[in-house]
Write a protein that holds these residues in place. Structure first.
Motif, PDB file in Angstrom:
ATOM      1  N   ALA A  90       0.848  -1.196   0.000  1.00 25.88           N
ATOM      2  CA  ALA A  90       0.000   0.000   0.000  1.00 25.88           C
ATOM      3  C   ALA A  90       0.883   1.245   0.000  1.00 25.88           C
ATOM      4  N   PRO A  91       0.387   2.354  -0.549  1.00 16.86           N
ATOM      5  CA  PRO A  91       1.178   3.590  -0.582  1.00 16.86           C
ATOM      6  C   PRO A  91       1.521   4.073   0.822  1.00 16.86           C
ATOM      7  N   ASN A  92       2.772   4.394   1.059  1.00 20.84           N
ATOM      8  CA  ASN A  92       3.210   4.837   2.376  1.00 20.84           C
ATOM      9  C   ASN A  92       2.615   6.174   2.776  1.00 20.84           C
ATOM     10  N   THR A  93       2.135   6.915   1.796  1.00 17.87           N
ATOM     11  CA  THR A  93       1.616   8.254   2.053  1.00 17.87           C
ATOM     12  C   THR A  93       0.191   8.236   2.585  1.00 17.87           C
ATOM     13  N   SER A  94      -0.434   7.069   2.621  1.00 18.87           N
ATOM     14  CA  SER A  94      -1.840   7.016   3.005  1.00 18.87           C
ATOM     15  C   SER A  94      -2.057   6.087   4.192  1.00 18.87           C
ATOM     16  N   THR A  95      -2.650   6.619   5.260  1.00 25.28           N
ATOM     17  CA  THR A  95      -3.050   5.786   6.392  1.00 25.28           C
ATOM     18  C   THR A  95      -4.472   5.277   6.203  1.00 25.28           C
ATOM     19  N   PHE A  96      -5.166   5.796   5.205  1.00 27.70           N
ATOM     20  CA  PHE A  96      -6.534   5.375   4.907  1.00 27.70           C
ATOM     21  C   PHE A  96      -6.561   3.999   4.262  1.00 27.70           C
ATOM     22  N   VAL A  97      -5.635   3.745   3.366  1.00 31.57           N
ATOM     23  CA  VAL A  97      -5.609   2.498   2.619  1.00 31.57           C
ATOM     24  C   VAL A  97      -5.067   1.372   3.508  1.00 31.57           C
ATOM     25  N   GLU A  98      -5.861   0.315   3.666  1.00 29.79           N
ATOM     26  CA  GLU A  98      -5.428  -0.833   4.449  1.00 29.79           C
ATOM     27  C   GLU A  98      -4.853  -1.936   3.579  1.00 29.79           C
ATOM     28  N   TYR A  99      -5.405  -2.100   2.387  1.00 30.89           N
ATOM     29  CA  TYR A  99      -4.909  -3.106   1.456  1.00 30.89           C
ATOM     30  C   TYR A  99      -4.951  -2.546   0.043  1.00 30.89           C
ATOM     31  N   ALA A 100      -3.901  -2.826  -0.710  1.00 30.15           N
ATOM     32  CA  ALA A 100      -3.855  -2.458  -2.121  1.00 30.15           C
ATOM     33  C   ALA A 100      -3.733  -3.737  -2.939  1.00 30.15           C
ATOM     34  N   PHE A 101      -4.341  -3.722  -4.127  1.00 29.32           N
ATOM     35  CA  PHE A 101      -4.407  -4.924  -4.943  1.00 29.32           C
ATOM     36  C   PHE A 101      -4.005  -4.626  -6.386  1.00 29.32           C
ATOM     37  N   ASN A 102      -3.496  -5.640  -7.042  1.00 31.58           N
ATOM     38  CA  ASN A 102      -3.200  -5.575  -8.468  1.00 31.58           C
ATOM     39  C   ASN A 102      -3.809  -6.805  -9.124  1.00 31.58           C
ATOM     40  N   ASN A 103      -4.412  -6.620 -10.294  1.00 29.85           N
ATOM     41  CA  ASN A 103      -5.029  -7.732 -11.005  1.00 29.85           C
ATOM     42  C   ASN A 103      -3.951  -8.597 -11.657  1.00 29.85           C
ATOM     43  N   ASN A 104      -4.079  -9.910 -11.497  1.00 30.37           N
ATOM     44  CA  ASN A 104      -3.072 -10.824 -12.019  1.00 30.37           C
ATOM     45  C   ASN A 104      -3.040 -10.879 -13.538  1.00 30.37           C
ATOM     46  N   SER A 105      -4.202 -10.750 -14.168  1.00 31.36           N
ATOM     47  CA  SER A 105      -4.267 -10.874 -15.628  1.00 31.36           C
ATOM     48  C   SER A 105      -4.088  -9.542 -16.349  1.00 31.36           C
ATOM     49  N   ASN A 106      -4.312  -8.446 -15.655  1.00 29.18           N
ATOM     50  CA  ASN A 106      -4.155  -7.121 -16.258  1.00 29.18           C
ATOM     51  C   ASN A 106      -3.484  -6.205 -15.251  1.00 29.18           C
ATOM     52  N   SER A 107      -2.221  -5.952 -15.424  1.00 29.40           N
ATOM     53  CA  SER A 107      -1.446  -5.175 -14.455  1.00 29.40           C
ATOM     54  C   SER A 107      -1.849  -3.709 -14.409  1.00 29.40           C
ATOM     55  N   ALA A 108      -2.740  -3.282 -15.315  1.00 31.68           N
ATOM     56  CA  ALA A 108      -3.188  -1.893 -15.330  1.00 31.68           C
ATOM     57  C   ALA A 108      -4.503  -1.706 -14.578  1.00 31.68           C
ATOM     58  N   VAL A 109      -4.950  -2.721 -13.839  1.00 33.81           N
ATOM     59  CA  VAL A 109      -6.171  -2.625 -13.039  1.00 33.81           C
ATOM     60  C   VAL A 109      -5.784  -2.726 -11.570  1.00 33.81           C
ATOM     61  N   TYR A 110      -6.189  -1.741 -10.785  1.00 35.76           N
ATOM     62  CA  TYR A 110      -5.782  -1.644  -9.393  1.00 35.76           C
ATOM     63  C   TYR A 110      -6.990  -1.548  -8.474  1.00 35.76           C
ATOM     64  N   GLY A 111      -6.837  -2.034  -7.251  1.00 36.92           N
ATOM     65  CA  GLY A 111      -7.909  -1.947  -6.272  1.00 36.92           C
ATOM     66  C   GLY A 111      -7.388  -1.479  -4.931  1.00 36.92           C
TER      67      GLY A 111
END
Length: 238
Positions: A90-111
């Protein structure tokens, strides 16, 4: 309120030129792009901005979404498919984000899955706070859909919007859920030219939001070494 789901609104850490903004003769603000095209800064339909419709359809998480993560702050959680999504740093600049995700089949899709302890009165109140902040921090913004949905037996605010940030066009889907002490959210985004091909995958991801007791212990996860394009949280102006 200094975090919000704006953590999902992308301001990249690498250097990109800001766009030039100008005013039309009738006072409307436009953004000018380097390719000599332009757009109105805000192309949202007034009715979409002011109202929230109700979707009578009932939504559920995908049957393949079998792994759950829980918020450490509020009573909310999220199911995802570990075969299709990987947890990344997760981005170090954000305390709001608990988990960050990347799609395995499409690296340009983020969650992103995040939460905040905050006494928001209603989902409508949350929308009224969120949208103006996004508008102020985007070169271009269009709210496409704003509606209440029942997802996994909880009422959520569902948002779909387009934005241009420093010359890059993105499409976003987000679900927000109010708890007794704050709110939690799932947002997923990709480049505009990837959206139609990725929309079903994005919707399935966002539909993983659930009510759950907050996590009392730290969950140890294998964190991928490669980060997604790192979003930063945008602080609300004082």
């Amino acid at each position: 309120m200094n975090k919000l789901i704006l953590s999902a609104f992308i301001i990249f850490s690498f250097s990109l030129k800001a766009q030039i903004k100008a005013m039309t003769e009738d006072g409307k603000e436009v953004v000018l792009f380097e390719n000599k095209t332009w757009k109105f800064v805000n192309e949202s339909d007034a009715k979409t901005l002011e109202t929230i419709t109700s979707n009578e359809q009932s939504f559920e998480k995908s049957k393949e979404s079998t792994f759950v993560v829980k918020s450490k702050n509020v009573d909310g959680g999220f199911y995802y498919n570990p075969k299709k999504w990987k947890i990344v740093k997760a981005p170090n600049t954000s305390t709001f984000v608990e988990y960050a995700f990347n799609n395995n089949s499409n690296s340009a899709v983020y969650g992103l899955f995040g939460s905040e302890i905050l006494p928001v009165q209603s989902l409508k109140n949350l929308k009224d706070i969120l949208i103006p902040n996004i508008q102020r921090n985007a070169d271009y913004f269009r709210l496409k859909n704003s509606e209440y949905r029942m997802i996994n037996n909880i009422k959520v605010l569902h948002l779909e919007y387009s934005a241009n940030v420093k010359g890059l066009d993105f499409e976003y889907i987000a679900n927000l859920y109010l708890t007794s002490t704050g709110y939690t959210s799932i947002s997923v985004y990709t480049y505009a030219n990837q959206y139609e091909a990725s929309k079903k995958e994005m919707e399935d991801f966002a539909n993983g939001i659930v009510k759950a007791d907050k996590e009392k212990e730290t969950i140890v996860e294998v964190i991928e070494s490669s980060d997604p394009l790192p979003p930063k949280s945008i602080k609300k102006p004082k």
